[in-house]
Write a protein that holds these residues in place. Sequence first.
Motif, PDB file in Angstrom:
ATOM      1  N   SER A   1      16.965  -0.459  -2.286  1.00  0.00           N
ATOM      2  CA  SER A   1      15.505  -0.636  -2.218  1.00  0.00           C
ATOM      3  C   SER A   1      14.936  -1.062  -3.565  1.00  0.00           C
TER       4      SER A   1
ATOM      5  N   ASN B   1       6.175   8.863  -3.815  1.00  0.00           N
ATOM      6  CA  ASN B   1       5.771   8.680  -2.421  1.00  0.00           C
ATOM      7  C   ASN B   1       4.368   8.090  -2.321  1.00  0.00           C
TER       8      ASN B   1
ATOM      9  N   GLU C   1       3.354   4.532  -0.379  1.00  0.00           N
ATOM     10  CA  GLU C   1       2.374   4.472   0.710  1.00  0.00           C
ATOM     11  C   GLU C   1       1.470   3.247   0.601  1.00  0.00           C
TER      12      GLU C   1
ATOM     13  N   PRO D   1       3.396  -2.611   1.989  1.00  0.00           N
ATOM     14  CA  PRO D   1       3.417  -3.025   3.406  1.00  0.00           C
ATOM     15  C   PRO D   1       4.578  -2.353   4.147  1.00  0.00           C
ATOM     16  N   ASN D   2       4.340  -1.995   5.401  1.00  0.00           N
ATOM     17  CA  ASN D   2       5.363  -1.318   6.196  1.00  0.00           C
ATOM     18  C   ASN D   2       6.574  -2.216   6.428  1.00  0.00           C
ATOM     19  N   SER D   3       7.743  -1.599   6.334  1.00  0.00           N
ATOM     20  CA  SER D   3       9.001  -2.280   6.640  1.00  0.00           C
ATOM     21  C   SER D   3      10.023  -1.211   7.009  1.00  0.00           C
ATOM     22  N   GLU D   4      11.091  -1.635   7.665  1.00  0.00           N
ATOM     23  CA  GLU D   4      12.115  -0.667   8.066  1.00  0.00           C
ATOM     24  C   GLU D   4      12.760  -0.012   6.853  1.00  0.00           C
TER      25      GLU D   4
ATOM     26  N   LEU E   1      11.376   0.482   3.941  1.00  0.00           N
ATOM     27  CA  LEU E   1      10.412   1.406   3.345  1.00  0.00           C
ATOM     28  C   LEU E   1      10.342   2.707   4.145  1.00  0.00           C
ATOM     29  N   LEU E   2      10.291   2.595   5.474  1.00  0.00           N
ATOM     30  CA  LEU E   2      10.194   3.791   6.317  1.00  0.00           C
ATOM     31  C   LEU E   2      11.427   4.678   6.175  1.00  0.00           C
TER      32      LEU E   2
ATOM     33  N   GLN F   1      11.151   6.464   2.807  1.00  0.00           N
ATOM     34  CA  GLN F   1      10.127   7.512   2.853  1.00  0.00           C
ATOM     35  C   GLN F   1      10.603   8.732   3.649  1.00  0.00           C
ATOM     36  N   GLU F   2      11.313   8.472   4.738  1.00  0.00           N
ATOM     37  CA  GLU F   2      11.827   9.585   5.551  1.00  0.00           C
ATOM     38  C   GLU F   2      12.836  10.415   4.762  1.00  0.00           C
TER      39      GLU F   2
END
Length: 416
Positions: free
Chosen positions: A177, A237, A241, A244-247, A249-250, A253-254
């Motif tokens: 990442s 974190n 936030e 932009p959302n991306s797989e 990034l998610l 974050q998880e």
Amino acid sequence: MDIQFPGASDGGLSNLQRVNKPKVPEETQHSQRNIKAPVTDSAKLSPAQTPTPTDKPAEAPKIEPQARPLSENDIVDQLFTIKKPLTSENKQIISTMIQYGVEANSESFDMIKNLLKGRKKGRSVDSAVISFAKGLSESGRSVDILAKFFANQIHLTNDMVKMQSILKQFALLLARSENLMSKGLMSGLSSIVSELDKNLKKLTKKSNDELVSLPKLKRSGLIQDLKLFFEFLTGVNQQLEGLPNSEKLLNLQEKLSQLKQSISSTLDSFLNQLILSKDPKSIQSNNDSYLYWQVPNPMTEGSKDLNIMIKKDSKGKNKKVNPDKTRIVLNFDTDLLGEISVIIDISNNKLWYVFKTSKGETKKYILELSSKLKEQMKALNYDVVGLQASQKRIDLKKVLIPTLNLDKMTRVITEV
């Protein structure tokens, strides 16, 4: 003239002479007989007499102390005394305060009640009372940590092993990442993760050479490092936030959220040891106080703990450990021998051992190996003067947090 005493011997008494008195003239004798003491008016007065009272003063009534078993009515009376509503929750708080030796007054009651706001009942009442007794009346987290301890949910070794696993997974995701963070932030985060993983490996490493190494008992530095790392991850974190959302990034974050939860759980395990080691401030009791550690158990496979308790010296305001006169309690689980507790009383170079085990077969082994234990301790200049083994489990909570048996308590009252 000479007078001889009839029947007397010559032992110096034969020379004793009688001396004749001179004659007194008759007039002189007569005048002496007529001399009398003059009588005055004061001589005729009778001496004063103190009047004797006819009525005795009333005796003070005797106060007869009476002792009777503590009852629910006494709990109710105490609530009325401190002017609190008669509810089941309030009765539970008062009885728990008495059970742990905390004075059941209005001020203490209000502080404990405040600690319970927003929390479920059950062992939270015990946790709130103990937190207050140890001077943590403003620490809601202390209540939550002790509630986990009472629910047998504090397992340091398991928490550290789990955190190691999540750290490795987080490090792998972090390497993929690079475009989500700046190079400086990525480098700093990777360095912290690597250093923390190295420290956890040292703490969880099992060695046959030594039971527990001293660095494993030093916890303040690691606690501070975990707190700072947790806060650092919170800041990371917040930056993520805003992206932009991306797989990718998610997923990061998880895993970051899982790592924070794992750090929080490990921190709770360390803080639980500090809370239980803290001297009570508001307990009316002469019970023993202990320093408490929980470390990885080197005598078994898997993620099991070794509990270590060392008794503090009861003398002095700030209780410390006297190495020449103390008690050590070890509690651990083994794969073959079951749960074992070892109580060692130390008085200079003399040792008394008490073994408590969950299995009768283990008790037999201990007694058979007692002579070998004496030889090994003799080589260390210690004399084992007593050894006992019994098939009985020890309650760790009762050692660390002793309580009073309400069924056996009595209330002493005085009636005039």
